[in-house]
Design an enzyme around this catalytic site. Structure first.
Site, mmCIF file in Angstrom:
data_model
loop_
_atom_site.group_PDB
_atom_site.id
_atom_site.type_symbol
_atom_site.label_atom_id
_atom_site.label_comp_id
_atom_site.label_asym_id
_atom_site.label_seq_id
_atom_site.Cartn_x
_atom_site.Cartn_y
_atom_site.Cartn_z
ATOM 1 N N GLY A 142 0.817 -1.179 -0.373
ATOM 2 C CA GLY A 142 0.189 -0.011 0.146
ATOM 3 C C GLY A 142 0.791 1.441 0.017
ATOM 4 N N CYS A 143 0.440 2.452 -0.454
ATOM 5 C CA CYS A 143 1.164 3.412 -0.548
ATOM 6 C C CYS A 143 1.221 4.365 0.843
ATOM 7 C CB CYS A 143 0.258 4.638 -1.229
ATOM 8 S SG CYS A 143 -1.472 4.982 -0.633
ATOM 9 N N PHE A 144 0.534 4.163 1.874
ATOM 10 C CA PHE A 144 0.833 4.642 3.261
ATOM 11 C C PHE A 144 1.963 3.625 3.837
ATOM 12 C CE2 PHE A 144 -3.502 6.860 3.259
ATOM 13 C CZ PHE A 144 -3.187 8.122 3.406
#
Ligand SMILES: NC(=O)c1ccc[n+]([C@@H]2O[C@H](COP(=O)([O-])OP(=O)(O)OC[C@H]3O[C@@H](n4cnc5c(N)ncnc54)[C@H](OP(=O)(O)O)[C@@H]3O)[C@@H](O)[C@H]2O)c1
Length: 328
Positions: A142-144
């Site tokens: 995921g990006c976060f």
């Protein structure tokens, strides 16, 4: 190498096209969209006009004619593609959440059954390069969790607690408009959301544990009025105090030789359009504040997916990704 992008009309699909059309080893052979099949990809992605004459298609799974596939589709859709593509001998990188967590954790966090679970490497190459290398299927993080994990990794074993506070650009929500991404709600504003319950916390906890850490982890995201980028402030509460010099040495050693980690003032404008993660830390003894900046569509998604492809195909890891930022 012939590449298929499943979900090519979305933001991460468009970014994959931008990267792969300029990659010396790849040809984009298939770009799927259920709703735009039959239209030129440049109608949806005018930024790649002049680089491709491809049209979107909507082939059956067995008709996807390629050597490698990126799944740039929502979670639960990717699990409908992955097993049969792998069975047919394609290599696959999944950008969705379907294969990032163990089955039980995925089902708890996402509230849906996993119908085609396979354990696969978690593709943050700076931490999992050995597992990604030689694998034919990788779960792109995921990006976060990418920005947060890279910020905290060198101190994972030294921490009692880690509080991740992130600011994200609006493209993180994909290209489907909603009330929360409507311009008057986002523009000139900062919106916290899912203060304690964001799904990406499970990936952060998984990675801190994988690194040998026992810290409690907390995460609060905020939506800010920019198109691209995630700036994460990690408040790392240490078991024992550390000086600024000790902390800096740890980060330099941990990331020695990593092309995509830059030790400099993290700013969204410096990483926009790039696969870099810029990191800087400041110690006040018991608490270390580490800030990281990434482009959510690049190191947070498509850039890291191409980095994983390069490793899986035994190409130089930064092939097609040697891009400077877009300042201002
Ligand atoms: N945006 C980010 O910053 C980011 C970062 C990291 C990871 N991700 C993840 O990457 C994936 C794609 O994100 P995105 O932002 O590119 O989303 P998006 O802009 O909403 O695009 C989704 C794409 O998937 C296609 N699609 C949707 N449902 C489908 C289905 N059931 N079967 C086949 N195709 C389907 C859509 O086209 P049609 O509806 O026309 O088929 C579109 O091409 C998501 O899982 C997301 O969580 C996104």
């Amino acid at each position: 190498m012939r590449v298929a992008i499943i979900g090519a009309s979305g933001y991460t699909g468009g970014e994959l096209m931008r990267l792969l059309l300029n990659h010396p080893e790849t040809e984009v052979a298939v770009a799927t969209s259920r709703t735009l099949a039959g239209t030129p990809v440049t109608k949806e992605h005018p930024h790649i006009s002049g680089f491709t004459n491809l049209q979107f298609t909507n082939p059956g799974i067995n008709d996807i004619d390629a050597d490698f596939a990126f799944l740039a589709v929502p979670h639960t859709a990717a699990m409908q593609f992955a097993p049969s593509l792998l069975e047919r001998g394609l290599k696959v990188v999944d950008l969705s959440a379907d294969y990032r967590l163990p089955q039980k954790v995925f089902e708890e966090v996402y509230g849906v059954p996993h119908t085609a679970f396979i354990p696969v490497p978690y593709g943050i190459p700076e931490l999992h390069r050995k597992e990604v290398n030689g694998s034919s299927f990788v779960a792109n993080p995921g990006c976060f969790p990418t920005g947060a994990t890279l910020a905290a990794a060198p101190l994972a074993k030294d921490a009692d607690a880690i509080i991740f506070d992130s600011k994200t650009g609006v493209s993180g929500a994909g290209d489907n408009p909603s009330a929360s991404t409507h311009y008057p709600n986002v523009g000139d504003n900062v919106n916290p959301y899912k203060w304690t319950t964001h799904r990406h916390l499970a990936e952060m906890k998984q990675e801190i544990k994988w690194l040998g850490g026992t810290a409690d982890c907390y995460f609060t995201p905020h939506l800010v009025p920019v198109n691209r980028g995630i700036l994460t402030t990690a408040h790392i509460l240490l078991k024992d105090p550390m000086s600024q010099e000790e902390v800096e040495r740890k980060y330099q050693e941990f990331y020695r030789g990593e092309y995509f980690i830059r030790h400099q003032m993290p700013r969204l404008s410096a990483v926009r359009g790039t696969n870099f993660c810029d990191i800087q830390c400041e110690s006040e003894g018991k608490r270390v504040v580490v800030v990281s900046a990434i482009d959510n569509l690049m190191k947070g998604a498509s850039g890291q997916a191409v980095q994983n492809m390069n490793i899986m195909c035994n190409w130089k890891e930064n092939t097609g990704l040697q891009l400077p930022g877009l300042l201002p």
